[in-house]
Design an enzyme around this catalytic site. Sequence first.
Site, short mmCIF file in Angstrom:
data_model
loop_
_atom_site.label_atom_id
_atom_site.label_comp_id
_atom_site.label_asym_id
_atom_site.label_seq_id
_atom_site.Cartn_x
_atom_site.Cartn_y
_atom_site.Cartn_z
N LEU A 70 0.82 -1.21 0.00
CA LEU A 70 0.00 0.00 0.00
C LEU A 70 0.86 1.26 0.00
CD1 LEU A 70 -2.85 -1.12 2.47
CD2 LEU A 70 -2.72 -1.41 -0.01
N THR A 130 6.30 -4.24 -19.34
CA THR A 130 5.78 -3.09 -20.08
C THR A 130 6.45 -2.96 -21.44
OG1 THR A 130 5.85 -0.67 -20.10
CG2 THR A 130 7.41 -1.74 -18.66
N ASP A 131 5.75 -2.33 -22.38
CA ASP A 131 6.36 -2.08 -23.69
C ASP A 131 7.53 -1.09 -23.59
OD1 ASP A 131 4.89 0.24 -23.16
OD2 ASP A 131 3.83 0.27 -25.08
N GLU A 132 7.60 -0.37 -22.46
CA GLU A 132 8.65 0.67 -22.34
C GLU A 132 10.05 0.07 -22.31
OE1 GLU A 132 7.76 3.97 -19.77
OE2 GLU A 132 5.62 3.54 -19.83
N TYR A 168 12.63 3.94 -14.69
CA TYR A 168 11.51 2.99 -14.57
C TYR A 168 11.66 1.86 -15.58
CZ TYR A 168 6.90 1.04 -15.69
OH TYR A 168 5.87 0.17 -15.97
N SER A 190 14.50 -0.46 -14.90
CA SER A 190 14.27 -1.40 -13.80
C SER A 190 13.35 -2.54 -14.25
CB SER A 190 13.70 -0.68 -12.57
OG SER A 190 12.38 -0.24 -12.81
N LYS A 191 12.37 -2.22 -15.10
CA LYS A 191 11.47 -3.29 -15.58
C LYS A 191 12.23 -4.23 -16.53
CE LYS A 191 7.58 -3.64 -14.91
NZ LYS A 191 6.82 -4.33 -13.81
N ASN A 204 -0.54 12.44 -27.47
CA ASN A 204 -1.00 12.93 -26.15
C ASN A 204 -1.95 14.11 -26.30
OD1 ASN A 204 0.63 11.05 -24.93
ND2 ASN A 204 2.33 12.45 -24.59
P1 NAD Z 1 0.31 1.07 -9.73
O1 NAD Z 1 1.43 2.00 -9.39
O2 NAD Z 1 -1.07 1.60 -9.89
O3 NAD Z 1 0.24 -0.11 -8.66
C1 NAD Z 1 1.37 -0.73 -8.14
C2 NAD Z 1 0.94 -1.48 -6.89
O4 NAD Z 1 2.10 -2.15 -6.37
C3 NAD Z 1 0.41 -0.57 -5.77
O5 NAD Z 1 -0.73 -1.13 -5.20
C4 NAD Z 1 1.55 -0.53 -4.77
O6 NAD Z 1 1.11 -0.33 -3.44
C5 NAD Z 1 2.17 -1.91 -4.96
N1 NAD Z 1 3.58 -1.95 -4.56
C6 NAD Z 1 4.55 -1.06 -4.90
N2 NAD Z 1 5.71 -1.42 -4.33
C7 NAD Z 1 5.46 -2.57 -3.63
C8 NAD Z 1 6.26 -3.42 -2.82
N3 NAD Z 1 7.56 -3.17 -2.64
N4 NAD Z 1 5.69 -4.49 -2.25
C9 NAD Z 1 4.36 -4.76 -2.43
N5 NAD Z 1 3.56 -3.98 -3.18
C10 NAD Z 1 4.11 -2.90 -3.77
O7 NAD Z 1 0.79 0.36 -11.08
P2 NAD Z 1 -0.08 -0.26 -12.26
O8 NAD Z 1 -0.32 0.78 -13.27
O9 NAD Z 1 -1.22 -1.01 -11.69
O10 NAD Z 1 0.97 -1.28 -12.86
C11 NAD Z 1 1.01 -2.64 -12.41
C12 NAD Z 1 2.10 -3.37 -13.17
O11 NAD Z 1 1.83 -3.30 -14.57
C13 NAD Z 1 3.49 -2.75 -12.98
O12 NAD Z 1 4.41 -3.80 -12.86
C14 NAD Z 1 3.73 -1.96 -14.26
O13 NAD Z 1 5.09 -1.90 -14.56
C15 NAD Z 1 2.95 -2.78 -15.27
N6 NAD Z 1 2.41 -2.04 -16.42
C16 NAD Z 1 1.66 -0.92 -16.24
C17 NAD Z 1 1.12 -0.28 -17.35
C18 NAD Z 1 0.26 0.95 -17.20
O14 NAD Z 1 -0.08 1.59 -18.22
N7 NAD Z 1 -0.16 1.32 -16.02
C19 NAD Z 1 1.36 -0.77 -18.64
C20 NAD Z 1 2.15 -1.93 -18.78
C21 NAD Z 1 2.65 -2.56 -17.66
P1 TYD Z 2 2.12 8.46 -18.41
O1 TYD Z 2 0.66 8.34 -18.17
O2 TYD Z 2 2.99 8.97 -17.32
O3 TYD Z 2 2.61 7.05 -18.95
P2 TYD Z 2 4.06 6.63 -19.60
O4 TYD Z 2 5.04 7.71 -19.35
O5 TYD Z 2 4.37 5.39 -18.82
O6 TYD Z 2 3.79 6.39 -21.05
O7 TYD Z 2 2.34 9.43 -19.65
C1 TYD Z 2 1.73 9.17 -20.91
C2 TYD Z 2 2.21 10.23 -21.87
O8 TYD Z 2 1.68 11.49 -21.46
C3 TYD Z 2 3.72 10.41 -21.87
O9 TYD Z 2 4.13 10.71 -23.22
C4 TYD Z 2 3.95 11.62 -20.99
C5 TYD Z 2 2.72 12.45 -21.20
N1 TYD Z 2 2.27 13.27 -20.06
C6 TYD Z 2 2.03 14.64 -20.23
O10 TYD Z 2 2.18 15.21 -21.32
N2 TYD Z 2 1.60 15.34 -19.14
C7 TYD Z 2 1.43 14.78 -17.92
O11 TYD Z 2 1.05 15.49 -16.96
C8 TYD Z 2 1.65 13.36 -17.78
C9 TYD Z 2 1.46 12.68 -16.46
C10 TYD Z 2 2.07 12.66 -18.88
#
Ligand code: NAD
Ligand code: TYD
Length: 374
Positions: A35, A157-159, A182, A185-186, A281
């Site tokens: 959390l 992630t695709d990143e 980020y 690390s992934k 964006n």
């Molecule tokens: P988020 O930041 O909303 O949620 C991350 C969750 O992990 C949170 O509930 C946090 O409390 C928990 N957490 C963080 N550190 C922790 C730890 N040390 N121990 C236990 N719990 C911990 O992230 P999200 O957007 O739900 O992403 C989830 C996964 O999907 C991530 O691994 C992210 O890299 C991957 N992902 C996200 C996206 C996206 O667009 N959001 C896209 C592709 C992949």
């Molecule tokens: P984000 O939602 O942070 O996802 P990611 O960086 O993982 O793709 O950002 C999506 C895109 O939007 C990214 O190109 C950065 C841009 N962005 C803004 O222009 N303004 C903002 O305030 C945020 C959070 C993101």
Amino acid sequence: MNILVTGCAGFIGSNFVYYYLRKHPERKIIGLDNLTYAGNIDNLSGLTEEEKKRFSFIKGNICDAELVEQIFNEHEIDGIINFAAESHVDRSIHDPQIFLKTNILGTQILLDAAKKHWQSESGWKCLEDSNNLAKAQSSNPANLQSCKPAKFLQISTDEVYGALGASGFFTEKTPLDPHSPYSASKASADLIVKAYHDTFGMPVNITRCSNNYGPYQFPEKLIPLMINNALNHKPLPVYGDGRQIRDWLYVEDHCKAIDFVFENGKSGEVYNIGGHNERENIYIVKKIIEILREKTGDGELNESLIKHVTDRLGHDRRYGIDPTKITQELGWKPSIMFDEGIEMTIDWYLNNSEWVESVISGEYLVFYNKNYKI
Ligand code: NAD
Ligand code: TYD
């Protein structure tokens, strides 16, 4: 069947818990989440009474090896889906270290615990990998009778692939070329997961999805941040020229894909997940303004709120996923296209303003006010 779902209180993790418990009425989830500012256990308060009986929550850190070990000792864990991560690129630019700890070390600690518990003298408890199957058969064929499926699924992630130019797509064979702390690390975590497969024969999959959007996304990411700021007539901070491109996937389609890979993904394989919904964006921000104005009738909600601000350091220009492999091998395809998904998402945020108020507080605001001047 008991699945350990880490990061279950975050955006995608919580959506996955709802999806999975409904899809598999005979299975149980043990949720582990410490959390952080991004995790909120109330995200799961909408589970039914019956679903709550199949969900146990443990508040704890994936980097806590003793705790993870204890979870394996106390529950028969048949599989792990690792969502837990620090997930915001901007935060990783300001404070990289926690990204390395959680995303890399945390993943390795989970892998180690799984390895210890699934490995026996005669081979893996999970025997889907042909090498292990042969090993186990030769040492003790009786083991096959008690074999249960087990798997470590890493949500990546695709990143990790870096940035694309104007054309082309990321395939599973695209070399890793992460740019932000980020994504680095992934990518590192992906390589550790691969190493546990290649070295120990551990049954693993890695999924690499494009940008998600939908309910329960913390309002620091583009779409919920813009919705929330626009509703409050606050500036909409567009980084640089706003012409960067992301490939958007509605979160439920991601959950469905994860379920497909967990069930049927071939051990050791990577699967890209995306639905060809690429948008600039600036298009997204303008679309959000247009839909919100229509839904609220608020004339002050207009494009004058858009503020072009200093670009993100090392900002990746374009992401685009080629989902051919998961579509052809596992039969997954997305069902919600962007125009429908963005309406559903905006409706959710309009109907859940209390949720937004409750999560934007404390640590989040301190970080935001310190680092972003609009
Ligand atoms: P988020 O930041 O909303 O949620 C991350 C969750 O992990 C949170 O509930 C946090 O409390 C928990 N957490 C963080 N550190 C922790 C730890 N040390 N121990 C236990 N719990 C911990 O992230 P999200 O957007 O739900 O992403 C989830 C996964 O999907 C991530 O691994 C992210 O890299 C991957 N992902 C996200 C996206 C996206 O667009 N959001 C896209 C592709 C992949
Ligand atoms: P984000 O939602 O942070 O996802 P990611 O960086 O993982 O793709 O950002 C999506 C895109 O939007 C990214 O190109 C950065 C841009 N962005 C803004 O222009 N303004 C903002 O305030 C945020 C959070 C993101």
